[in-house]
Design a protein around this motif. Structure first.
Motif, mmCIF file in Angstrom:
data_model
loop_
_atom_site.group_PDB
_atom_site.id
_atom_site.type_symbol
_atom_site.label_atom_id
_atom_site.label_comp_id
_atom_site.label_asym_id
_atom_site.label_seq_id
_atom_site.Cartn_x
_atom_site.Cartn_y
_atom_site.Cartn_z
ATOM 1 N N ARG A 1 -41.574 33.353 -6.003
ATOM 2 C CA ARG A 1 -42.363 33.067 -4.798
ATOM 3 C C ARG A 1 -42.506 34.315 -3.932
ATOM 4 N NH1 ARG A 1 -40.234 28.893 -1.112
ATOM 5 N NH2 ARG A 1 -42.344 29.038 -0.248
ATOM 6 N N VAL A 2 -41.453 35.072 -3.789
ATOM 7 C CA VAL A 2 -41.528 36.295 -2.983
ATOM 8 C C VAL A 2 -42.609 37.222 -3.527
ATOM 9 C CG1 VAL A 2 -40.307 38.445 -2.475
ATOM 10 C CG2 VAL A 2 -39.190 36.251 -2.055
ATOM 11 N N ALA A 3 -42.632 37.394 -4.844
ATOM 12 C CA ALA A 3 -43.609 38.294 -5.456
ATOM 13 C C ALA A 3 -45.035 37.768 -5.311
ATOM 14 C CB ALA A 3 -43.268 38.500 -6.934
ATOM 15 N N LEU A 4 -45.236 36.502 -5.649
ATOM 16 C CA LEU A 4 -46.598 35.966 -5.699
ATOM 17 C C LEU A 4 -47.141 35.596 -4.320
ATOM 18 C CD1 LEU A 4 -46.302 33.703 -8.872
ATOM 19 C CD2 LEU A 4 -47.303 35.986 -8.701
ATOM 20 N N GLU A 5 -46.328 34.940 -3.507
ATOM 21 C CA GLU A 5 -46.819 34.538 -2.187
ATOM 22 C C GLU A 5 -46.975 35.741 -1.262
ATOM 23 O OE1 GLU A 5 -45.090 30.940 -0.488
ATOM 24 O OE2 GLU A 5 -44.386 30.387 -2.493
#
Length: 244
Positions: A95-99
């Motif tokens: 989530r950190v990477a994509l969001e």
């Protein structure tokens, strides 16, 4: 002989079947935190809540089971999946990477209309946090983030993010009632809003990352405690026996 008679009037066919509609309603509910980890459900109960017959619900649940949202026990009991600590950390990192990427892209694609819409969603979120209205907060939080990520115009990435929301959504119920958590979360949301308003992509990414990490840290404390207790209660000779 060629038939030139026109076709009689025919009713239009609905684009989405009942099963598709039920699937979307259930999936959005899972992502928005309307179900709790480990919660027991019945097909009949879900059908009554959705105003559907059991068959579309059963079909939708099969799809959501494949996505990791629900599980059936050996006795056919239906429940919401409960993530382990390790799974939570995997979802957190993804989530950190994509969001973060979606937030950064959204910042440079924002329009005046988007500013107004995101500000309204933020106000809904703030009102729910002030009232410690957990269902309203979780619903507004889902709408706030999803709308931001839609502005990024990256549907493939958003689709991947939603797959992770299906897994993590129920877990938010475990920490949302904490008023201190809501205050910290709203501070991050305020910084997300400010970054988008100023078209500052890196700041938007940083604020979204902080929001995700804060929630993940709270969840880790909640989820890790039962796992440690179970591990301590397991006889040493039996630990790891399932690995073969």
């Amino acid at each position: 002989m060629k038939n030139n008679n026109p076709l009689p009037p025919l009713p239009s066919v609905a684009r989405d079947s009942m099963a598709d509609q039920v699937y979307r309603h259930l999936r959005d509910g899972v992502m928005a935190g309307r179900f709790a980890p480990g919660q027991r459900l019945t097909i009949r109960g879900l059908a009554e809540a959705l105003g559907s017959s059991p068959m579309p619900v059963r079909e939708a649940l099969r799809r959501l089971q494949a996505e990791g949202a629900f599980e059936f026990s050996d006795t056919a009991r239906l429940s919401v999946v409960h993530l382990s600590g390790a799974q939570l950390r995997d979802v957190r990192d993804a989530r950190v990477a994509l969001e973060g990427l979606l937030a950064e892209r959204a910042a440079v694609r924002m329009t005046g209309v988007d500013d107004s819409e995101i500000a309204q969603l933020y106000d809904r979120l703030q009102a729910a946090a002030d009232a410690v209205d957990v269902p309203a907060y979780l619903s507004a939080n889902f709408a706030f983030h999803r709308r931001i990520y839609e502005i990024a115009q990256a549907p493939i990435i958003l689709g991947a993010v939603e797959n992770f929301w299906v897994l993590i959504g129920p877990c938010f119920v475990l920490v949302a009632p904490d008023a201190a958590h809501l205050r910290r979360s709203m501070d991050a949301h305020r910084r997300i809003l400010d970054a988008l308003t100023h078209r500052d992509g890196p700041a938007a990414r940083a604020a979204v990352t902080d929001d995700i990490m804060q929630a993940a840290n709270c969840l880790s404390r909640v989820i890790d405690k039962p796992e440690k207790k179970r591990s301590a209660a397991t006889p040493k000779g039996r630990r790891g026996s399932a690995s073969g």
